[in-house]
Design an enzyme around this catalytic site. Structure first.
Site, PDB file in Angstrom:
ATOM      1  N   HIS A 411       0.922  -1.308   0.123  1.00 18.72           N
ATOM      2  CA  HIS A 411       0.178  -0.085   0.032  1.00 18.72           C
ATOM      3  C   HIS A 411       0.994   1.284   0.138  1.00 18.72           C
ATOM      4  O   HIS A 411       0.314   2.366  -0.095  1.00 18.72           O
ATOM      5  CB  HIS A 411      -0.942   0.017   1.266  1.00 18.72           C
ATOM      6  N   ASP A 415      -1.907   2.103  -4.992  1.00 17.20           N
ATOM      7  CA  ASP A 415      -3.302   2.047  -4.424  1.00 17.20           C
ATOM      8  C   ASP A 415      -4.255   0.994  -4.646  1.00 17.20           C
ATOM      9  O   ASP A 415      -4.410   0.391  -5.537  1.00 17.20           O
ATOM     10  CB  ASP A 415      -3.988   3.625  -5.176  1.00 17.20           C
TER      11      ASP A 415
END
Length: 439
Positions: A411, A415
């Site tokens: 992350h 995204d």
């Protein structure tokens, strides 16, 4: 008597040290020339060390699990003659080896000589625990054994060990240049010899097992991945009915080509989709703060082996067609299982696919193969009734083949929108599989 110092040789480009994963000798043992000394592991590749001389072991470098630097003494062997010697590369001259192979191929194996216990010798290094004995089979009759093994290429030490284990060398497949080595005997035993089996109801005592070798490296890599990478996972259901039908048609007309599993089709779908999502085919150097996005897809393929989980790499997967992918997948999987995969075949992946195969699973949340930024996990195919269009504005119920695709991402650099969009694009391809064969 002389002293022979065997130093750990340079066994791979850029390798500074290796871990002792198995000792085949201990202080006081007599070792023959070309006899096994130890197994050393470097970055998921295990290398067998063999003695270039005959003699008695008087020192060893440490215990199983210890790490030895390249160039450091591994064993010290007491030999006949005077003076000291040092070596760091146990390779005989090519001509001598070729002559030895010819002699061994044309000469029946001699009967084993009786062995005497060596006199105890004081050690200046810790004495490791002996390696556990390999499982053995009942020996074949000596006459038949000698007849069938006589023309097989193998060193005297390998022949002696095969006789001790009751192995007919003609049944052992050599791994290189037609010459059988100790590693080939190990592989034969792993797959063919009867092991120490316990019945389901037998009582078992507690076991204390040191985490070493491959298992330690897996543990370290997985811990580092979860410690440094904030994972998130996304799962989507895909209808693979048409994809499976196309696979069956291709296999029915494959000729001498390898049989297609689902994996080459999925990898093709991934490779066709990745140019739109370059942030997934990448590696993140978090210390330097640099993300490298790769143009070529070097697809890691998680494979379960007797030694643990390995990730052989399909180089330039985007350039291979379905049949080439199937052949490369089979070759790499066999190399990983047999322990013959080269170090360069186990490193450098830019994206990994992991599947439990027939064990399947409804959904998985795989751990990223650091420093990559994503890993994809196809799951088990299940058959369920679904509403499908009848082509006239209505719907009907049909039995369809469905499979979930899981993806875990880093992350920090990927995204959730990008990961979901990638999986949706892959879904479109595998639900309309003719697109996989279109230019």
């Amino acid at each position: 008597m002389g002293k022979f110092i065997f130093r750990l040789p340079d066994i791979g480009e850029g390798i500074a040290e290796a871990e002792i994963v198995a000792w085949h000798v201990k202080v006081g043992d007599t070792v023959e020339e070309d006899g096994r000394i130890a197994d050393m592991m470097t970055d998921k590749a295990t290398v067998e060390m063999e003695s270039p001389v005959s003699g008695r072991v008087i020192e060893v470098a440490g215990e199983v699990g210890d790490v030895v630097a390249i160039g450091s003494p591994l064993v010290v062997i007491e030999t006949e003659g005077a003076g000291e010697a040092e070596v760091s590369a146990p390779a005989p001259a090519p001509k001598a080896e070729a002559v030895e192979e010819r002699i061994e191929a044309e000469t029946p194996a001699p009967e084993p000589a009786p062995q005497t216990a060596p006199a105890p010798v004081a050690a200046t290094a810790p004495t490791p625990a002996p390696a556990p004995p390999a499982p053995t089979r009942a020996p074949a009759p000596a006459q038949a054994h000698a007849h069938s093994s006589a023309r097989v290429l193998a060193s005297p030490a390998v022949r002696q060990r095969a006789r001790d284990l009751g192995i007919d060398l003609s049944e052992v497949r050599p791994s290189e240049e037609g010459r059988i080595r100790h590693a080939d005997l190990d592989q034969f035993l792993a797959y063919n010899a009867a092991g120490g089996y316990r019945s389901a109801g037998a009582e078992r005592g507690d076991e204390v097992i040191r985490v070493i070798g491959m298992r330690r490296r897996i543990a370290e890599n997985m811990a580092a991945s979860k410690r440094h990478i904030p994972h998130f996972s996304y799962v989507e259901e895909c209808d693979v009915t048409a994809l499976e039908a196309m696979r069956e048609q291709l296999n029915a007309n494959r000729g001498d080509k390898p049989k297609l599993t689902l994996l080459p089709l999925l990898i093709t779908a991934f490779c066709r989709t990745l140019p739109q999502f370059p942030m997934l085919n990448a590696r993140y150097d978090d210390e330097a703060g640099v993300v490298t996005r790769y143009g070529a897809v070097h697809m890691g393929m998680a494979a379960q082996t007797p030694a643990g989980l390995m990730v052989p790499v399909i180089r330039n997967a985007q350039s291979l067609n379905l049949w080439q992918l199937a052949r490369e997948i089979g070759r790499l999987a066999e190399a990983a299982r047999s322990g013959t995969a080269k170090p360069e075949e186990l490193s450098g992946s830019t994206l990994t696919v992991t599947s439990l195969g027939p064990l399947g699973g409804v959904a998985t949340t795989p751990v990223i193969n650091r420093p990559e930024v994503a890993i994809i996990g196809p799951n088990r195919i299940v058959e369920r009734p679904m509403f499908v269009s009848d082509g006239m504005g209505g719907e009907r119920i049909e039995k369809r083949k469905l499979m979930n695709i899981s993806i875990s991402c880093d992350h920090r650099v990927v995204d959730g929108w990008d990961a979901a969009s990638f999986v949706q694009a892959v879904k479109k391809l595998i639900e309309t599989p003719v697109l996989l064969l279109a230019d």
